[in-house]
Structure formats: C-alpha cells, structure tokens
Design a protein around this motif. Structure first.
Motif, short mmCIF file in Angstrom:
data_model
loop_
_atom_site.label_atom_id
_atom_site.label_comp_id
_atom_site.label_asym_id
_atom_site.label_seq_id
_atom_site.Cartn_x
_atom_site.Cartn_y
_atom_site.Cartn_z
N PRO A 132 0.80 -1.23 0.00
CA PRO A 132 0.00 0.00 0.00
C PRO A 132 0.83 1.27 0.00
O PRO A 132 0.34 2.34 -0.37
CB PRO A 132 -0.82 -0.11 1.29
CG PRO A 132 0.02 -0.98 2.18
CD PRO A 132 0.66 -1.98 1.26
N GLY A 133 2.09 1.17 0.41
CA GLY A 133 2.94 2.35 0.45
C GLY A 133 3.21 2.96 -0.91
O GLY A 133 3.59 4.13 -1.00
N ALA A 134 3.00 2.20 -1.97
CA ALA A 134 3.23 2.74 -3.31
C ALA A 134 2.44 4.03 -3.52
O ALA A 134 2.95 5.01 -4.06
CB ALA A 134 2.85 1.71 -4.38
N VAL A 135 1.18 4.02 -3.11
CA VAL A 135 0.38 5.26 -3.16
C VAL A 135 0.31 5.92 -1.80
O VAL A 135 0.23 7.15 -1.70
CB VAL A 135 -1.04 4.99 -3.71
CG1 VAL A 135 -0.98 4.52 -5.14
CG2 VAL A 135 -1.79 4.00 -2.85
N GLY A 136 0.36 5.11 -0.74
CA GLY A 136 0.19 5.66 0.61
C GLY A 136 1.25 6.67 0.99
O GLY A 136 0.95 7.74 1.54
N VAL A 137 2.51 6.35 0.69
CA VAL A 137 3.59 7.27 1.06
C VAL A 137 3.49 8.56 0.25
O VAL A 137 3.78 9.65 0.76
CB VAL A 137 4.96 6.60 0.89
CG1 VAL A 137 6.09 7.62 1.04
CG2 VAL A 137 5.13 5.49 1.92
N GLY A 138 3.08 8.45 -0.99
CA GLY A 138 2.88 9.67 -1.78
C GLY A 138 1.85 10.58 -1.14
O GLY A 138 2.05 11.80 -1.05
N TRP A 139 0.75 9.99 -0.67
CA TRP A 139 -0.25 10.80 0.02
C TRP A 139 0.28 11.33 1.34
O TRP A 139 -0.03 12.46 1.74
CB TRP A 139 -1.54 9.99 0.23
CG TRP A 139 -2.33 9.82 -1.02
CD1 TRP A 139 -2.67 8.65 -1.64
CD2 TRP A 139 -2.90 10.85 -1.83
NE1 TRP A 139 -3.40 8.89 -2.77
CE2 TRP A 139 -3.56 10.23 -2.92
CE3 TRP A 139 -2.91 12.24 -1.74
CZ2 TRP A 139 -4.22 10.96 -3.90
CZ3 TRP A 139 -3.56 12.97 -2.73
CH2 TRP A 139 -4.21 12.33 -3.79
N ASP A 140 1.08 10.52 2.05
CA ASP A 140 1.69 11.01 3.29
C ASP A 140 2.48 12.29 3.05
O ASP A 140 2.42 13.24 3.84
CB ASP A 140 2.64 9.95 3.87
CG ASP A 140 1.91 8.79 4.50
OD1 ASP A 140 0.87 9.01 5.14
OD2 ASP A 140 2.38 7.65 4.36
N LEU A 141 3.26 12.31 1.98
CA LEU A 141 4.06 13.50 1.67
C LEU A 141 3.15 14.69 1.36
O LEU A 141 3.43 15.82 1.78
CB LEU A 141 4.99 13.20 0.49
CG LEU A 141 6.12 12.20 0.80
CD1 LEU A 141 6.75 11.69 -0.50
CD2 LEU A 141 7.18 12.84 1.69
N GLY A 142 2.06 14.44 0.64
CA GLY A 142 1.12 15.51 0.37
C GLY A 142 0.45 16.03 1.63
O GLY A 142 0.31 17.24 1.83
N LEU A 143 0.03 15.12 2.50
CA LEU A 143 -0.62 15.53 3.75
C LEU A 143 0.34 16.25 4.68
O LEU A 143 -0.06 17.13 5.44
CB LEU A 143 -1.22 14.31 4.44
CG LEU A 143 -2.36 13.60 3.67
CD1 LEU A 143 -2.84 12.38 4.45
CD2 LEU A 143 -3.51 14.55 3.37
N MET A 144 1.62 15.89 4.62
CA MET A 144 2.63 16.62 5.37
C MET A 144 2.72 18.05 4.86
O MET A 144 2.75 19.02 5.64
CB MET A 144 3.99 15.94 5.24
CG MET A 144 5.14 16.67 5.93
SD MET A 144 6.76 16.08 5.38
CE MET A 144 6.83 16.71 3.70
N GLY A 145 2.78 18.22 3.54
CA GLY A 145 2.83 19.56 2.96
C GLY A 145 1.61 20.38 3.33
O GLY A 145 1.72 21.58 3.62
N LEU A 146 0.44 19.74 3.35
CA LEU A 146 -0.78 20.43 3.74
C LEU A 146 -0.67 20.91 5.18
O LEU A 146 -1.06 22.04 5.51
CB LEU A 146 -1.98 19.50 3.57
CG LEU A 146 -3.34 20.04 4.01
CD1 LEU A 146 -3.71 21.32 3.28
CD2 LEU A 146 -4.42 18.97 3.82
N GLY A 147 -0.12 20.08 6.06
CA GLY A 147 0.04 20.47 7.45
C GLY A 147 0.98 21.65 7.62
O GLY A 147 0.70 22.57 8.40
#
Length: 212
Positions: A132-147
């Motif tokens: 799941p990290g294939a897409v999950g980590v990409g979203w993590d990076l986006g959510l970090m930027g949002l924060g």
C-alpha cells in the motif's frame, strides 16, 4: 523542513481495506489526520485551485462536480461528487490506469479531521512489490505539505518539497510511513514478511536508496 519527521509521520492514522468495484477486486488505502484549523479553511486549502499549489501541485480544469481536472505532471480525472464543505470524490487517472479518491472533512476538537481514501484495482505484481505504500507514502508526503501550509499560512517551497524524500529527514519520514502502511496491510491479512519487504522497497523507491 521538519524537526521530528518520525513524529510527523505518526500524525497520520493508516488503514488498508480489501474491496471490490463493479466485480473487480480492489484495495483501499485510508489516511486520516487532524489539522489545526477549522473546516472551512481546510476545505478551501484542498479545493481552491489558487491554494492547492501552495502545498501540493498546480491544478487546471473545472473543479466542480462533473468537471475534469489535471494535476501538473501527475494524475487527472473527473470530479464525481462535491458536497462542500464535507467531502468530494474524484477519479484518479494516469494513462490507462483509473482509481478513485475520496476526501472527507469532519469537525473535531482542536481542528478538523481529514480522511483520504484511495481505491484501486489490484495489480498483484505491484502490490507484492510495494504494497500500500506505493500510493500511501505519496499521500503522506502531500498531507505533510498540507500540514506545513495550514500551520504557517505560507506556501511550501516546491523545490524543497521535491527534494525532501532524499534528505536524512525525508528518509526517516518515508521509512516510518512505509512501515506503518505495512502494519496496516498485515492487519488486513497480508503476510507480515512480505509486507515488510514491500515497505522496504517502497522506502527505497521514494528515497532513492537501496532496499537492502
């Protein structure tokens, strides 16, 4: 960019689910994080085409229900549903691959809870290799930027954002996130050893390092 990347990665609650869509097996990655702002502000941050590039990517198109959008150098698709300020759903199209993303916002003590669900048809080779990290980590990076954007009101520097995963702080963040996605996959029934190996491959992909 981050003083404690592992703690920042830990702000996201991760879940993996098994599903189906039109008779086709799917897997869903679910990411939840609380942001220290009200729902109206967070809704604007994730839907306003002038504000989205401040933490994610430039976007063009019609960001209304039924319209098409395109993220610069990334996915495009159709806005299937939009119910401001609660949720929206879009298709996530990259070449011939189509998946689905839903974002929901809920008022919470001290801020607003965001839930992102990305559902995709199962590609056994891709899942076995990266999980799941294939897409999950990409979203993590986006959510970090949002924060970072929500907390400061400032835009995230795009060059710093692109380079973040290759820095020591980025290695720590990506590694922690990938391991959490592996744990979520195991909770959904994946083999623990295979899930950990996939997490190592995911971390190596994002950081440009070796999985060994």
């Amino acid at each position: 960019m981050l003083t404690d990347p592992v703690a920042t990665a830990g702000l996201v609650v991760r879940e993996v689910r098994t599903g189906s869509r039109d008779g086709v097996p799917t897997r869903l990655v679910v990411a939840r994080r609380r942001y220290r702002t009200d729902r109206a502000d967070l809704w604007q941050a994730v839907t306003d085409p002038e504000r989205i590039p401040r933490w994610f990517l430039p976007v063009t198109g019609d960001l209304h229900e039924g319209g098409r959008y395109q993220l610069q150098g990334n996915a495009g698709g159709v806005v299937e549903r939009c119910a401001a300020p609660e949720s929206f759903a879009v298709t996530w199209e990259m070449g011939p691959m189509v998946s689905w993303v839903t974002v929901s916002l809920a008022e919470a003590d001290g801020g607003t809870d965001l839930e992102l669900v990305h559902e995709a048809p199962v590609d056994p080779t891709m899942w076995d290799t990266y999980g799941p990290g294939a897409v999950g980590v990409g979203w993590d990076l986006g959510l970090m930027g949002l924060g970072l954007h929500v907390d400061t009101g400032a835009p995230v520097d795009p060059d710093e954002g692109l380079a973040f995963a290759t820095t020591p702080e980025g290695h720590a963040f990506v590694g922690a996130a990938a391991r959490d996605w592996a744990d979520a996959a195991v909770a959904d029934g994946d083999d623990p050893a295979a899930a950990r190996a996939a997490a190592a491959q995911t971390a190596a992909f994002y950081t440009g390092t070796s999985a060994d």
